[in-house]
Design a protein around this motif. Structure first.
Motif, mmCIF file in Angstrom:
data_model
loop_
_atom_site.group_PDB
_atom_site.id
_atom_site.type_symbol
_atom_site.label_atom_id
_atom_site.label_comp_id
_atom_site.label_asym_id
_atom_site.label_seq_id
_atom_site.Cartn_x
_atom_site.Cartn_y
_atom_site.Cartn_z
ATOM 1 N N ILE A 257 0.844 -1.183 0.000
ATOM 2 C CA ILE A 257 0.000 0.000 0.000
ATOM 3 C C ILE A 257 0.883 1.238 0.000
ATOM 4 C CG2 ILE A 257 -2.129 -0.897 0.956
ATOM 5 C CD1 ILE A 257 -1.157 -0.269 3.687
ATOM 6 N N TYR A 258 0.436 2.241 -0.743
ATOM 7 C CA TYR A 258 1.223 3.457 -0.916
ATOM 8 C C TYR A 258 0.407 4.656 -0.475
ATOM 9 C CZ TYR A 258 4.520 0.782 -3.662
ATOM 10 O OH TYR A 258 5.441 -0.127 -4.056
ATOM 11 N N PHE A 259 1.058 5.561 0.291
ATOM 12 C CA PHE A 259 0.423 6.820 0.669
ATOM 13 C C PHE A 259 0.466 7.747 -0.535
ATOM 14 C CE2 PHE A 259 0.962 11.147 2.430
ATOM 15 C CZ PHE A 259 -0.258 11.257 3.059
ATOM 16 N N LEU A 260 -0.703 8.144 -1.060
ATOM 17 C CA LEU A 260 -0.816 8.998 -2.240
ATOM 18 C C LEU A 260 -0.040 8.457 -3.437
ATOM 19 C CD1 LEU A 260 -0.643 12.583 -0.708
ATOM 20 C CD2 LEU A 260 -2.639 11.222 -1.272
ATOM 21 N N ASN B 140 -7.627 3.964 2.882
ATOM 22 C CA ASN B 140 -7.956 4.099 1.462
ATOM 23 C C ASN B 140 -8.065 5.546 1.038
ATOM 24 O OD1 ASN B 140 -8.007 1.674 0.231
ATOM 25 N ND2 ASN B 140 -10.114 1.207 0.783
ATOM 26 N N ILE B 141 -8.589 6.389 1.918
ATOM 27 C CA ILE B 141 -8.842 7.778 1.537
ATOM 28 C C ILE B 141 -7.539 8.483 1.196
ATOM 29 C CG2 ILE B 141 -8.748 8.714 3.880
ATOM 30 C CD1 ILE B 141 -11.172 10.383 3.175
ATOM 31 N N PHE B 142 -6.395 7.998 1.773
ATOM 32 C CA PHE B 142 -5.106 8.626 1.475
ATOM 33 C C PHE B 142 -4.295 7.840 0.450
ATOM 34 C CE2 PHE B 142 -5.895 10.102 5.895
ATOM 35 C CZ PHE B 142 -6.148 11.408 5.536
ATOM 36 N N GLN B 143 -4.863 6.734 -0.058
ATOM 37 C CA GLN B 143 -4.096 5.970 -1.047
ATOM 38 C C GLN B 143 -4.131 6.643 -2.405
ATOM 39 O OE1 GLN B 143 -4.501 1.788 -1.189
ATOM 40 N NE2 GLN B 143 -4.476 1.567 1.016
#
Lengths: 180, 357
Positions: B184-187, B202-205
């Motif tokens: 998983i990646y932030f932004l 998810n909202i920040f992915q």
């Protein structure tokens, strides 16, 4: 246990479908139609087609049935009275199309029952032997997506064009005429 | 046999939770309303009016069944049951903690969307069965609104699902934190599998999922028929909308369904966008805050805290904003939310192809 539930669903569907066509009260029969569709969704789950079952509820219950009830509620009372007081004679003129249709369905079903026999056809036994079967725990949504985008791409696109045409038609019918 | 007992106990537990939640949510609603309007709210029954809703529910339980003489008795009696069951069944696929989920299905999200749309049938049933102009008008308004707002809800969820690549709510919950099975990646640029916390949600992915969540939240308010989208039960025009004729325990069930729906959409938003049961605290160097606060008990705790916070925001909005007019409602839905949701969906597709690969 599972067989009992299956027969319960089947009885529910058939019983309420019979009631839908025989009830005089149109509002009640529309709401009973909901039970028919819901029971059908249950039967789809028995065929391991959970996606189809949920789509059935989503499209038919959440969309089509609500529109039917809406149309019923907004339509003229006298028109509905006319609909409810049709002649109850079995072989009257307006009934001949439905008679034809039901005889056709009966023919198809009896043909199916005559042709039915206990052992599977060869391609099914072949696949069972190879372990090429769907289990209830499988995730078949991915399979559906891949099939839609490869093998069944043309029918999928044709349906989407058809839906687009229906959308444009609806927008055209409901727009205001130019006051020229 | 054990699984059978578990399968019976879980719904009972969830029902008890909903009942308890409704009691306290009604109290909170009245207290927050009092605070917003600069008054005290219920103060008489018990300390700070804490027993007010218990007194209310006792009163409702004692009342007799009254059905109007011209009503369709069967539809009138069945409607509250159908409305409540439609919402209640939605809880069957929502995870409360790591693998703490009543039913782990591959079609979870789609199932909730379908089941919640049955709610509309119940409302139509109540409106028609009451045989009352106000009820019928209220239910027709409710349906027009619910059908329209189902589209932005569905589209914003599709935008998120295109990123998560699964409809299974359990997997969606797992893939937003430390226990994720994929990267998983932030932004889209910073790998946060080890760090977890708020960065994995998810909202920040993907940045456009924030817009998606805003659309989801607004549209879900309309799905619950709450202010500022409460024209179906606008008191000043329609008395009570579709539940005008209801009283006693049937009214209690309609009320229970409304609050259960509020909590359901809050929880759904939390599971899809806000990290489900994952802790908001990240691992910072030696302070393994995320490691310490992940687990079954913590999971239930975080789910509850986040969902209750969202419910509090719903209540706050209800008492702050005035009611929309019908045409403004439809303009907001069809001309603003749906096009925006479509744009989000398109960005999700591009994001998937160009950035996540």
């Amino acid at each position: 246990m599972e067989l009992a539930i299956f027969y319960a669903f089947a009885a529910l569907v058939i019983g309420s479908a019979l009631l839908v066509v025989s009830l005089k009260n149109t509002a009640r029969s529309l709401f009973l139609f909901f039970i028919v569709l819901f029971g059908m969704a249950g039967l789809f789950i028995f065929a391991l087609a959970d996606f189809v079952a949920i789509t059935q509820i989503m499209v038919y219950v959440g969309g089509v049935l609500i529109l039917m009830i809406f149309a019923f509620m907004l339509s003229n009372k006298e028109l509905l009275a006319d609909l409810q007081n049709t002649s109850s004679k079995f072989l009257s003129i307006p009934n001949w199309q439905s008679l034809l249709l039901s005889i056709g369905f009966l023919a198809v079903m009896s043909y199916g029952i005559i042709e039915w026999h206990d052992n599977f056809p060869q391609w099914i036994t072949e696949n069972i032997r190879q372990g090429n079967i769907i289990k209830s725990s499988d995730n078949n949504i991915n399979q559906l997506g891949i099939k839609f985008m490869t093998q069944y791409l043309l029918p999928f696109e044709v349906i989407s064009i058809f839906l687009l045409a229906a959308l444009i038609g609806a927008a055209h019918l409901s727009r205001k005429e130019d006051p020229k | 046999m054990d699984s059978l007992i578990l399968n019976i106990l879980t719904p009972v537990a969830i029902f008890l939770f909903i009942a308890l939640f409704t009691l306290f949510a009604v109290y909170a609603e009245r207290k927050i309303a009092g605070f917003v309007q600069d008054r005290l709210g219920p103060m008489e029954t018990g300390k700070y009016g804490l027993l007010q809703t218990f007194a209310d529910i006792l009163k409702l339980l004692q009342k007799e069944f009254i059905s109007p003489s011209a009503s369709d008795k069967i539809l009138f009696a069945l409607a509250p049951i159908l409305i409540f069951v439609a919402v209640f069944v939605g809880y069957s696929v929502i995870p409360w903690g790591p693998n703490l989920i009543p039913s782990n299905t591959h079609t979870g999200l789609f199932f909730i969307m379908a089941v919640v749309s049955i709610d509309a049938i119940g409302i139509l049933m109540a409106g028609w069965g009451s045989n009352n102009k106000y009820s019928l008008l209220g239910s027709i308004r409710a349906i027009a609104q619910m059908i329209s707002y189902e589209l932005p809800v569905g589209l914003s969820l599709i935008a998120a699902v295109m990123i998560t690549q699964t409809l299974n709510l359990n997997e969606i919950a797992f893939n937003q934190g430390l226990l994720s099975s994929k990267e998983i990646y932030f932004l889209g640029f910073w790998k946060v599998n080890e760090i977890g916390g708020i960065f994995g949600w998810n909202i920040f992915q993907a940045p456009h999922l924030m817009v998606s969540y805003a659309i989801f939240f607004i549209a879900s308010l309309a799905e619950c028929n709450r202010a500022p989208f409460d024209i179906p039960e606008a008191e000043s025009e329609l008395i009570g909308g579709f539940h005008t004729e209801y009283g006693g325990i049937r009214f209690a069930f309609l009320f229970l369904a409304e609050y259960a729906m509020m909590f359901l959409v809050a929880m759904l938003g939390v599971v899809i966008f806000l990290g489900a049961w994952n802790s908001p605290l990240p691992n910072i160097g030696p302070a393994k805050l995320a490691d310490w606060t992940t687990g079954p008990v913590w999971g239930v705790f975080w789910t509850l805290i986040k969902s209750l916070f969202i419910v509090a925001v719903q209540i706050w909005i209800r008492w702050t904003l005035p009611r929309f007019r019908a045409d403004q409602l439809m303009t907001l839905c069809w001309k603003i939310l749906i096009p925006l949701a479509f744009v989000c969906m398109a960005i999700s597709g591009l994001w998937r192809i160009l950035i996540m690969i």
